[in-house]
Design a protein around this motif. Sequence first.
Motif, mmCIF file in Angstrom:
data_model
loop_
_atom_site.group_PDB
_atom_site.id
_atom_site.type_symbol
_atom_site.label_atom_id
_atom_site.label_comp_id
_atom_site.label_asym_id
_atom_site.label_seq_id
_atom_site.Cartn_x
_atom_site.Cartn_y
_atom_site.Cartn_z
ATOM 1 N N ARG A 194 6.199 7.361 1.521
ATOM 2 C CA ARG A 194 4.960 8.143 1.452
ATOM 3 C C ARG A 194 3.856 7.383 0.731
ATOM 4 N N ARG A 195 4.244 6.507 -0.197
ATOM 5 C CA ARG A 195 3.243 5.725 -0.944
ATOM 6 C C ARG A 195 2.788 4.484 -0.187
ATOM 7 N N PHE A 196 3.514 4.120 0.874
ATOM 8 C CA PHE A 196 3.194 2.898 1.613
ATOM 9 C C PHE A 196 1.927 3.112 2.433
ATOM 10 N N ASN A 197 0.936 2.293 2.188
ATOM 11 C CA ASN A 197 -0.352 2.434 2.856
ATOM 12 C C ASN A 197 -0.695 1.135 3.576
ATOM 13 N N HIS A 198 -0.602 1.176 4.895
ATOM 14 C CA HIS A 198 -0.929 0.005 5.705
ATOM 15 C C HIS A 198 -1.602 0.498 6.978
ATOM 16 N N PRO A 199 -2.679 -0.151 7.425
ATOM 17 C CA PRO A 199 -3.418 0.365 8.578
ATOM 18 C C PRO A 199 -2.626 0.398 9.882
ATOM 19 N N HIS A 200 -1.538 -0.389 9.979
ATOM 20 C CA HIS A 200 -0.769 -0.428 11.226
ATOM 21 C C HIS A 200 0.647 0.139 11.068
ATOM 22 N N PHE A 201 0.902 0.772 9.930
ATOM 23 C CA PHE A 201 2.186 1.448 9.734
ATOM 24 C C PHE A 201 2.195 2.722 10.569
ATOM 25 N N ALA A 202 3.047 2.734 11.621
ATOM 26 C CA ALA A 202 3.029 3.834 12.589
ATOM 27 C C ALA A 202 4.138 4.848 12.383
#
Length: 234
Positions: A194-202
Amino acid sequence: MIIKVCGLREAENIRAISELGNVNMLGFNFCPDSPRFIRMISSRAGIIPDYSEERLQKARGLEPEVAADSTKRPKRVGVFVDDMPQNIVTRVYNYDLDYVQLSGSESAVMIDNLRRTLEPDIRPGIGIIKEIAINNPDDLKQCKEYEGLVDMFIFNIPSLAEDDAAWQGVKDYEGPTPFLLSGCIAPGCQQVLRRFNHPHFAGINLDEHFETEPGVKDIERLKDFLFSFFNAKY
């Protein structure tokens, strides 16, 4: 956020997972060496392709075990490892697959040829996913070969620990292709994800860590995980 549950085999288990609501993709393993391998039914006719259980029931005029309405059901993903293209094409047709996941050492040329074979006549709009095992940041260099050819990556990583080199490498991924995380996704890692923030994490791929036996998922374990991950009540 895509939730993919992979390695499924039993009709009742598949139905129960489909009814959870938050599951977007169902993965079916067509690797003969896997204990989750789905074996087709022989047509005993030589040149005629073998059948899936669903395709056989349709041929007999019966309702399939799992609803085939592609507008209502989760998307179907066939998982292959260095398989022959003709085998992949047969299973795309017989299982009405929405995606092909290639988890071996398939080349860009092979993937391009496969798509040209499937589209538009056999499976218009087929999606192709390439799985890449990430053990160190350098493994991400493999992505460049497939950029523009595949619709999605699956990054198979060994750990979500802060000091894990593969996990840190994924965080620095700069390619344009969306990706799912797989491999180490297990109960208890919801907050890290939930804390992982990446623009291409789908999304995420849920597999053996949610099984009661190979090919059978624990529905309650999946429910608990998804409840915590989405922080929403079923």
